[in-house]
Scaffold this motif. Structure first.
Motif, mmCIF file in Angstrom:
data_model
loop_
_atom_site.group_PDB
_atom_site.id
_atom_site.type_symbol
_atom_site.label_atom_id
_atom_site.label_comp_id
_atom_site.label_asym_id
_atom_site.label_seq_id
_atom_site.Cartn_x
_atom_site.Cartn_y
_atom_site.Cartn_z
ATOM 1 N N HIS A 71 0.823 -1.208 0.000
ATOM 2 C CA HIS A 71 0.000 0.000 0.000
ATOM 3 C C HIS A 71 0.858 1.259 0.000
ATOM 4 C CE1 HIS A 71 -3.756 -2.128 0.254
ATOM 5 N NE2 HIS A 71 -3.328 -2.837 1.276
ATOM 6 N N ASP A 72 1.963 1.269 0.740
ATOM 7 C CA ASP A 72 2.843 2.430 0.725
ATOM 8 C C ASP A 72 3.535 2.574 -0.631
ATOM 9 O OD1 ASP A 72 2.152 3.041 3.281
ATOM 10 O OD2 ASP A 72 4.117 2.668 4.179
ATOM 11 N N ALA A 73 3.931 1.444 -1.231
ATOM 12 C CA ALA A 73 4.566 1.502 -2.544
ATOM 13 C C ALA A 73 3.604 2.051 -3.589
ATOM 14 C CB ALA A 73 5.065 0.118 -2.945
ATOM 15 N N VAL A 74 2.347 1.606 -3.542
ATOM 16 C CA VAL A 74 1.342 2.090 -4.489
ATOM 17 C C VAL A 74 1.028 3.560 -4.241
ATOM 18 C CG1 VAL A 74 -1.101 1.904 -5.093
ATOM 19 C CG2 VAL A 74 0.319 -0.135 -5.010
ATOM 20 N N ALA A 75 0.961 3.963 -2.987
ATOM 21 C CA ALA A 75 0.703 5.377 -2.676
ATOM 22 C C ALA A 75 1.783 6.260 -3.288
ATOM 23 C CB ALA A 75 0.623 5.579 -1.166
ATOM 24 N N TYR A 76 3.035 5.821 -3.215
ATOM 25 C CA TYR A 76 4.120 6.590 -3.839
ATOM 26 C C TYR A 76 3.959 6.569 -5.362
ATOM 27 C CZ TYR A 76 8.812 8.356 -4.811
ATOM 28 O OH TYR A 76 9.864 9.112 -5.259
ATOM 29 N N ARG A 77 3.719 5.385 -5.913
ATOM 30 C CA ARG A 77 3.571 5.262 -7.366
ATOM 31 C C ARG A 77 2.495 6.178 -7.917
ATOM 32 N NH1 ARG A 77 0.577 -0.007 -9.151
ATOM 33 N NH2 ARG A 77 -1.160 1.350 -8.553
ATOM 34 N N ASP A 78 1.346 6.226 -7.236
ATOM 35 C CA ASP A 78 0.201 6.965 -7.754
ATOM 36 C C ASP A 78 0.190 8.433 -7.359
ATOM 37 O OD1 ASP A 78 -0.531 4.554 -8.778
ATOM 38 O OD2 ASP A 78 -2.144 4.174 -7.343
ATOM 39 N N SER A 79 1.156 8.853 -6.526
ATOM 40 C CA SER A 79 1.157 10.236 -6.033
ATOM 41 C C SER A 79 1.586 11.244 -7.077
ATOM 42 C CB SER A 79 2.098 10.347 -4.827
ATOM 43 O OG SER A 79 3.457 10.187 -5.242
ATOM 44 N N GLY A 80 2.245 10.772 -8.131
ATOM 45 C CA GLY A 80 2.790 11.684 -9.117
ATOM 46 C C GLY A 80 4.242 12.036 -8.872
ATOM 47 N N ARG A 81 4.787 11.579 -7.741
ATOM 48 C CA ARG A 81 6.207 11.812 -7.500
ATOM 49 C C ARG A 81 7.048 11.044 -8.516
ATOM 50 N NH1 ARG A 81 6.465 10.620 -1.124
ATOM 51 N NH2 ARG A 81 4.638 9.353 -1.695
ATOM 52 N N THR A 82 8.244 11.551 -8.802
ATOM 53 C CA THR A 82 9.087 10.960 -9.819
ATOM 54 C C THR A 82 9.555 9.570 -9.407
ATOM 55 O OG1 THR A 82 9.860 13.133 -10.537
ATOM 56 C CG2 THR A 82 11.218 11.227 -11.148
ATOM 57 N N ILE A 83 9.404 8.624 -10.316
ATOM 58 C CA ILE A 83 9.960 7.293 -10.137
ATOM 59 C C ILE A 83 11.300 7.293 -10.853
ATOM 60 C CG2 ILE A 83 9.644 4.848 -10.656
ATOM 61 C CD1 ILE A 83 6.590 5.428 -10.589
ATOM 62 N N PRO A 84 12.400 7.065 -10.156
ATOM 63 C CA PRO A 84 13.714 7.281 -10.753
ATOM 64 C C PRO A 84 14.057 6.270 -11.847
ATOM 65 C CG PRO A 84 13.929 6.277 -8.580
ATOM 66 C CD PRO A 84 12.488 6.631 -8.739
ATOM 67 N N ASP A 85 14.607 6.785 -12.956
ATOM 68 C CA ASP A 85 15.159 5.883 -13.971
ATOM 69 C C ASP A 85 16.264 5.049 -13.343
ATOM 70 O OD1 ASP A 85 13.538 6.848 -16.013
ATOM 71 O OD2 ASP A 85 14.968 8.404 -16.581
ATOM 72 N N GLY A 86 16.277 3.770 -13.673
ATOM 73 C CA GLY A 86 17.300 2.904 -13.133
ATOM 74 C C GLY A 86 17.070 2.498 -11.688
ATOM 75 N N GLY A 87 15.945 2.890 -11.134
ATOM 76 C CA GLY A 87 15.598 2.513 -9.762
ATOM 77 C C GLY A 87 16.141 3.499 -8.752
ATOM 78 N N GLY A 88 17.419 3.406 -8.468
ATOM 79 C CA GLY A 88 17.999 4.309 -7.484
ATOM 80 C C GLY A 88 17.632 3.907 -6.076
ATOM 81 N N PRO A 89 18.074 4.728 -5.088
ATOM 82 C CA PRO A 89 17.772 4.392 -3.691
ATOM 83 C C PRO A 89 16.284 4.528 -3.403
ATOM 84 C CG PRO A 89 18.760 6.563 -3.843
ATOM 85 C CD PRO A 89 18.859 5.968 -5.199
ATOM 86 N N LEU A 90 15.798 3.728 -2.480
ATOM 87 C CA LEU A 90 14.407 3.829 -2.058
ATOM 88 C C LEU A 90 14.185 5.130 -1.301
ATOM 89 C CD1 LEU A 90 13.696 0.199 -0.772
ATOM 90 C CD2 LEU A 90 13.052 1.199 -2.965
ATOM 91 N N PRO A 91 12.970 5.684 -1.361
ATOM 92 C CA PRO A 91 12.685 6.883 -0.559
ATOM 93 C C PRO A 91 12.761 6.576 0.929
ATOM 94 C CG PRO A 91 10.668 5.999 -1.523
ATOM 95 C CD PRO A 91 11.810 5.227 -2.130
ATOM 96 N N GLU A 92 12.951 7.596 1.707
ATOM 97 C CA GLU A 92 13.001 7.393 3.144
ATOM 98 C C GLU A 92 11.673 6.822 3.623
ATOM 99 O OE1 GLU A 92 14.118 10.856 5.275
ATOM 100 O OE2 GLU A 92 16.025 11.116 4.218
ATOM 101 N N ARG A 93 11.780 6.013 4.671
ATOM 102 C CA ARG A 93 10.560 5.463 5.246
ATOM 103 C C ARG A 93 9.680 6.575 5.781
ATOM 104 N NH1 ARG A 93 10.447 -0.018 6.768
ATOM 105 N NH2 ARG A 93 12.417 -1.144 6.496
ATOM 106 N N ARG A 94 8.379 6.367 5.673
ATOM 107 C CA ARG A 94 7.470 7.307 6.317
ATOM 108 C C ARG A 94 7.601 7.170 7.816
ATOM 109 N NH1 ARG A 94 1.481 7.028 4.295
ATOM 110 N NH2 ARG A 94 1.627 5.016 5.341
ATOM 111 N N SER A 95 7.535 8.298 8.506
ATOM 112 C CA SER A 95 7.613 8.241 9.968
ATOM 113 C C SER A 95 6.372 7.541 10.501
ATOM 114 C CB SER A 95 7.711 9.645 10.543
ATOM 115 O OG SER A 95 6.606 10.433 10.160
ATOM 116 N N GLN A 96 6.574 6.665 11.442
ATOM 117 C CA GLN A 96 5.461 5.917 12.033
ATOM 118 C C GLN A 96 4.797 6.750 13.126
ATOM 119 O OE1 GLN A 96 4.413 2.977 10.837
ATOM 120 N NE2 GLN A 96 5.993 3.259 9.269
ATOM 121 N N PRO A 97 3.473 6.734 13.249
ATOM 122 C CA PRO A 97 2.784 7.489 14.294
ATOM 123 C C PRO A 97 3.120 6.940 15.661
ATOM 124 C CG PRO A 97 1.244 6.015 13.156
ATOM 125 C CD PRO A 97 2.526 5.955 12.395
#
Length: 288
Positions: free
Chosen positions: A262-288
């Motif tokens: 669900h977090d991966a899909v939220a990032y995918r569908d948010s419109g944020r850039t998906i890096p060519d070649g993959g690259g490092p994963l985004p930082e984890r979301r802070s947990q409540p």
């Protein structure tokens, strides 16, 4: 046969195929494609049936492949770094051909779409001859952004090049009203009127002799065959396997394994850039 992912019922010249995994929004597992084929064949073998209606139980038509399972775990759809494209193609083409029995069915098929018909769920819906949608339903192929290519390739045949590109170069979804305006769906009606609209069309078709239905459908379908539909599906199915094993596809798989689908899909569908070649994963979301 006894079905586990759908139910089958026939009455008044119509067969009703109901995708029946409502707790997973009717997401596609390893069993559903073959059961769709078996149900379509059963309806075609029944002389009392003239029309097939495909629908979903619960809150959605179909939310696509059960990627919470497939993206978060190791399985046939995500092989090791040295992957076998033919093995992937054989498995996914089998699913595509199972879905496409709805298109190849000699008897007409109507998709009754409510809630969501997204990703692989849109492949199933667009394999039907006619779509009737609730005006607030959503249809699209979000994995076009990363980790997918629609294997039935029906977007271009339904919408033409420009609108197919509009959908597949963004991964956006559209509502039923827009789908009808674009010609992707035959009609869009308020959700409360969806059952009645589908029944009216199915009953109208069921009044036509089966031989006439079959001949009209075969005549129309062969025009799409002459436009290269089968070859386009081969390419699309190969590309689907590549998208799941490209650097970007592996980036998405790693994201889903680390943070959950669900977090991966939220990032995918948010419109944020998906890096060519993959690259490092985004930082984890802070947990409540």
């Amino acid at each position: 046969m006894d079905f586990t992912t759908l139910t089958y019922e026939s009455r008044d010249g119509k067969a009703y195929l109901t995708l029946n995994r409502p707790e997973r929004l009717n997401a596609i597992n390893d069993v559903m494609p073959a059961e769709i084929r078996a149900a379509v064949e059963r309806a075609n073998d029944d002389d009392a049936v003239r029309v097939i209606v495909l629908q979903g139980a619960g809150r959605a038509f179909c939310a696509g492949y059960d990627l919470k399972q497939f993206a978060e775990e190791s399985n046939a759809w995500s092989q090791p770094p040295v992957w076998d494209p033919v093995k992937d193609y054989r498995a996914m083409k089998r699913n595509t051909d199972d879905f496409f029995t709805l298109w190849r069915s000699l008897k007409p098929t109507i998709a009754k779409v409510h809630g969501h018909a997204v990703a692989g769920g849109s492949d199933i819906a667009l394999s039907c001859d006619v779509l009737i949608m609730a005006d607030d339903a959503r249809i699209g192929y979000p994995p076009a952004r990363v980790w997918g290519c629609p294997t039935t390739a029906m977007w271009v045949y339904r919408l033409g090049a420009q609108r197919a590109k509009r959908m597949l170069l963004t991964g956006d979804t559209i509502d039923g009203t827009t789908a009808a305006a674009w010609g992707l769906a035959l009609d869009a009606v308020p959700a409360a009127e969806l059952d009645a609209a589908v029944e009216a069309l199915a009953d109208r078709m069921a009044g036509v002799p089966t031989n006439q239905l079959v001949m009209q459908k075969l005549m129309i379908n062969q025009a799409y065959d002459n436009m290269g539909l089968a070859g386009t599906q081969v390419l699309a199915t190969l590309f689907d396997g590549i998208t799941r094993h490209s650097p970007e596809g592996r980036w998405f798989k790693d994201f889903a394994e680390r943070d959950g689908f669900h977090d991966a899909v939220a990032y995918r569908d948010s419109g944020r850039t998906i890096p060519d070649g993959g690259g490092p994963l985004p930082e984890r979301r802070s947990q409540p």
